[in-house]
Each structure stands twice: as C-alpha cells, then as structure tokens.
Design an enzyme around this catalytic site. Structure first.
Site, mmCIF file in Angstrom:
data_model
loop_
_atom_site.group_PDB
_atom_site.id
_atom_site.type_symbol
_atom_site.label_atom_id
_atom_site.label_comp_id
_atom_site.label_asym_id
_atom_site.label_seq_id
_atom_site.Cartn_x
_atom_site.Cartn_y
_atom_site.Cartn_z
ATOM 1 N N ASP A 39 -4.657 65.645 81.912
ATOM 2 C CA ASP A 39 -3.217 65.549 82.154
ATOM 3 C C ASP A 39 -2.493 65.869 80.843
ATOM 4 O OD1 ASP A 39 -0.584 64.758 82.647
ATOM 5 O OD2 ASP A 39 -1.173 63.064 83.905
ATOM 6 N N HIS A 40 -1.777 66.988 80.849
ATOM 7 C CA HIS A 40 -1.154 67.448 79.599
ATOM 8 C C HIS A 40 0.028 66.576 79.181
ATOM 9 C CE1 HIS A 40 -0.982 70.064 76.336
ATOM 10 N NE2 HIS A 40 -0.429 71.136 76.854
ATOM 11 N N ARG A 41 0.489 65.686 80.080
ATOM 12 C CA ARG A 41 1.541 64.744 79.682
ATOM 13 C C ARG A 41 0.999 63.673 78.750
ATOM 14 N NH1 ARG A 41 3.242 62.805 85.564
ATOM 15 N NH2 ARG A 41 0.953 62.676 85.597
ATOM 16 N N ILE B 23 -2.429 64.058 77.143
ATOM 17 C CA ILE B 23 -3.394 64.612 76.184
ATOM 18 C C ILE B 23 -2.998 66.044 75.845
ATOM 19 C CG2 ILE B 23 -5.817 65.247 75.861
ATOM 20 C CD1 ILE B 23 -6.357 63.042 78.095
#
Length: 543
Positions: free
Chosen positions: A515-517, A519
């Site tokens: 999850d780019h939010r 990591i």
C-alpha cells in the site's frame, strides 16, 4: 387439551434431498420454540432447523444420514402451546412479560427457557445491548452445546435496561439473560407484528428516508420497489439456498429482496444473522446516498453498468455458477484493488543452498512423517522481515497507522471451491518444524472445506504462493486491512555471475505488493531484498 403436531422441514430454497448431519432431539425431550431439531448440510453450507412448536417429542422421523426436502416431517410433538394459544382473552396472561392493569413500564427479566437436560451451556453470541428495543421472538443470545447451537428469543417487547451475559459465559435453564422495561397493553398491541415484519418496516422506513438530492427519481423508485435497492432484481436461488441462515432470516431476506448469496455471515460457521442482513442493507443504502445507481455498481466511482450480452447469439455456451467462496472473495478483491494504491516490486531469491538444507532435513524427519516445503522457510523469513520493518506489519485506520505487536501469517490456499487464506497465528513464536506441521494440517483441511472461520481471520501479512505451478512473477492483490502481500513463483535454475564465471543457481521469483499510502518504494525494496538475503543464507534468520 394437548394435541400432536407435526414439525416439518421449512423453506430451504430450491434444495431437495439435503443430508441430515445431526439430530439434536430424541423421544421424550421437552422442546421450546426455536430449539434446534436437526442440522442439514448442502455441498456448501450447514443450516439448523428450529422447532415452531413447544412440547414433548413423541416421535423422531429422521436420523443422521437421511436426506430430506421442504415439507418432510421431522418430529411429532405433543404440543403444550396449543392450550395457551386457545385460552380465552379474558384470562390472565401466562407469562409475566406484559402487565394489563396499567400503561406504565415495568422491568421484566428474560431467562433461559427449557433447553432440555443441558446445563452450563456456552454463550457464543450476544445480539443485543443496553438501550436496544426488542420485540417478541427476537434473538437475544445464541447458545452452543457439544452438538448444536440454539437461538434464545425474547418473550417480551420493550427497551433493554440490563444485559447479564457476555460471550464465553455459561448458562442453564432459568439463568437471567436481560432486563427489559416492558410496556403494558398498548405496547403489546404495537408489537403484535412478527420480528420479520418489524425489521421490514424499519428498513423500508430507512430506505424511504434516504437523502439524495441528485437522485430523486431513484429514491422514488426505491420507495415503490424496495428490493431494487439491493442490487439484482432477481435472486440467485441456488446461492440463496446455499447460504447458511435460519428460516426467519431467509424470510426477512425474501421480503426485502436481498440475495443472501451476497451477504457475508459473521455467525458461527459463517451463519448469516439479522445483524449481518441489516449491515448489508445499510451499506447498500450508503452507496445509494453517495452516488445513486452508479454507486451501487461501482462503490461511488460513478462507473458505467456492467455490459449485458446474450453470448448465446454467437455460439454454444455453458453457464456455470461461481462458488460461494469465489463470490465473497471476488467482492473483497474488487474492493481492495480499487481502494488501495498498489505498487509491486520483483526480486529473485537464490535458494540453492537452502534447497540442499531442505532436502537434508526431509531425510532426517522422514521417519516422523514431516516433509518441509519451501513455503515454511519463506514464512520464517517473512517473520524476521516483519520484525525488522514493523510498518509492514500494520493496518491503516483513517489517519492512524495501527502497528501490531503480533505476527499472524496468512497463506493463500488453492481449493476446489476457490481461494481461502488460512492463518498461522503467532508465527514468530514457532520453529520450522511446528510451522511445517501447521502448514500441512491447515492446507489439508482447507481442501476438504473443514477450516473454522476463526482460522481464516486475523492475518497481519499474507503470502500467495504459486510455487507448485510455475510463473516468473505476478501482482498479488493486498488482503485489506493488511498493507502488504508477498507473491512467490516456481524456483528455476538460472545462470548467475559469481565474479569469474556463470554458474547454475536455483532462483525463486518474489513479488511484493504494498500500500503506497503507508510504504514508499525504497522501503518496499529494502524489505524485499532483506527477505531475499535471508533465503540465500538462512543462517541470518537467527541473528
């Protein structure tokens, strides 16, 4: 005067010839309304059949292994409720639930009714809380013996003022469950409707009141045809029949036009409770409020409706129903893919030395019947990585990051009915042998459909392995509310430059989605490389 009453199999969908897997009563037993008589099992679900009369069992007409259909007689009962039902209206009420001398409220204790010879029965669900309004026959708690579960209904209507039990308590006949401020005759008149009718009226009221300034036409249609608020206008009868739900929940679902195949059950063995039904209705109404018909199809993204095509115009076709597991997992996967900004990174792990070690262990443990798979080593490597990079062992909750102190590893298991994810709890406290044994046991029971719901809950990180099939990489979809998932493909021998020459090395393709939010890319690659290094030299796990 008592009379003999036949209790029959109720509406169980379109199923016929359903297996009887448990008979909970015998001749001479005293039963109450809603006591479980038998348990049925289809190919996908189990369902309890409750009594619709109270009395003494005079004859049991089915046994374990029989096959039954709607209308088959289960038991014959000498009904004790017939006399009270026929009593003159001028007689005093049999139960103390409702006073008839005034209109004031009084506190009434609702107790555990006659549950046969059982005592110290486990409370496994509590469906009400202080402040709730309850109606007659509404389920208060669910009890479980060693053979069956039973719902205990309310005998009075009113407002709950005290709850005396909680999940895990043990109760017997006469144990106090709740206190209710029960109104008198006026309330009795208002609560004469069945629980299902009250539920329908309340939900229809909520539907009709749904605010949506931009969707007046849609709201008007919902008011006139409530079932259309809940997706498909046609109920999938096969899926509806397979759903694990009581007759009262099935009746309510049909009145609302809700397809039970689309509802996820939170009760024991996936049983759909009235609370689950209400939650489903509420979620659909929220979608309607957020964006109208397009929202109900696309989660508020204003997507176009899914194209309807008559494929038979182009050639011969075969229609095959999705399994219940695929239906549920499909909804979750679609939500996760749309809601989570995925990033996927790839890396090869050199498993050459580890494979030599694995084969050596298999020889040593052969007499014990233990066979180590590469996945067991990968699980331990992930445990070490999660300890080193704690943000990967977290969940996003609004603007807060929930960091977990436990490490529960889920692993995707391919079964005949679809993908399931068993969870190895507290993997960081277990060694290679224990994890290997747990992997084998849970994988076997997953294929047989014998996993318990709690064995598929609580994962903090998931591994999806295609190592037994092939592939060189893929994009695994994150299992919300987790923030990362590791994909594993089949190891292959590839040439690797050692500084002087190419040599054959066994390389295992790893794919990490996160999850780019939570990591960023650099942290994701560090995590993946760390796992790769552990697998290349497994001695590092002990550091």
């Amino acid at each position: 005067m008592s009379q003999i009453v036949e209790i029959k199999v109720p509406d169980i969908g379109n199923y016929t010839g359903v297996d009887v897997i448990d008979v909970a009563v015998k001749v001479g037993d005293s039963i109450a309304v809603d006591d479980t008589l038998i348990t049925l099992e289809t190919d996908k679900a189990t369902m309890d059949v409750p009594a619709d009369h109270a009395g003494v069992v005079k004859e049991v007409l089915v046994k374990v292994g029989d096959k039954v259909s709607e209308g088959n007689v289960i038991v014959k009962v000498e009904a004790t409720d017939a006399a009270s039902a026929a009593a003159p209206a001028t007689e005093a009420p049999v139960t103390p639930a409702i006073a008839t001398t005034n209109t004031s409220a009084q506190s009434v204790a609702v107790k555990v009714p006659d549950i046969g010879n059982f005592s110290n029965v486990d409370v496994i669900e509590v469906d009400i809380k202080v402040g709730d309004e309850v109606v007659v026959d509404q389920t208060l708690v669910t009890l479980e013996t060693d053979k069956a579960t039973m719902d205990v209904p309310s005998t009075v209507a009113g407002k709950v003022t005290a709850v005396h039990v909680k999940i895990g308590d043990k109760v017997s006949e006469g144990s106090a469950l709740i206190e209710v401020a029960a109104a008198s005759a006026s309330t009795a008149a208002n609560t004469s409707a069945t629980p299902a009718q009250n539920e329908v009226a309340e939900i229809k009221k909520q539907v009709a009141a749904t605010p949506s300034a931009e969707n007046n036409d849609l709201r008007a249609e919902i008011k006139s045809q409530v079932p259309q608020a809940f997706g498909s206008s046609d109920i999938d009868e096969k899926g509806f029949a397979k759903a694990h739900a009581s007759p009262s929940v099935r009746k309510l679902a049909r009145e609302l036009g809700v397809d039970l195949a689309r509802v996820t059950g939170s009760g024991r063995k996936g049983r759909i409770t009235p609370v689950d039904l209400r939650s489903f209705v509420k979620s659909v109404m929220q979608k309607v409020e957020q964006g109208g018909a397009g929202a109900s199809l696309g989660g508020g993204l204003d997507l176009l409706p899914w194209p309807k095509v008559d494929f038979s115009k182009f050639g011969e076709i075969e229609v095959k129903e999705l399994s219940r597991i695929k239906k549920i997992s499909g909804q979750n996967l679609a939500r996760n893919w749309v809601m989570i900004p995925h990033v996927t990174l790839h890396e090869d792990a050199d498993m050459t030395d580890l494979e030599v070690f694995r084969k050596q262990l298999n020889k040593e443990w052969e007499r014990a019947g233990i066979k180590v798979s590469p996945l067991a080593f990968i699980i331990l490597a992930c445990v070490k990585a999660l300890q080193e990079f704690p943000e990967f062992n977290s969940s996003l909750d609004g603007d807060n990051l929930i960091l977990k102190k436990y490490i529960h590893i889920g692993f995707a298991a391919d079964t005949p009915n679809g993908l399931v994810v068993p969870v190895i709890k507290n993997a960081g406290q277990k060694g290679l042998k224990e994890i290997t044994q747990e992997l084998a046991d849970m994988s076997k029971r997953a294929r047989e459909g014998k996993l318990k719901p709690q064995e598929m809950q609580g994962a903090s990180f998931t591994i999806s392995s295609l190592g037994g099939i092939g592939g060189t990489g893929f994009t695994p979809i994150i299992n919300a509310p987790e923030v990362a998932i590791l994909g594993v493909c089949k190891s292959q021998v590839k040439p690797s430059w050692n500084g002087k020459e190419f040599e054959p090395r066994l390389q295992c393709p790893l794919s990490l989605s996160f999850d780019h939010r939570v990591i960023d890319g650099a942290a994701g690659m560090r995590f993946l490389v760390f796992i790769s290094q552990l697998l290349a030299d497994f001695r590092r796990v002990s550091l």
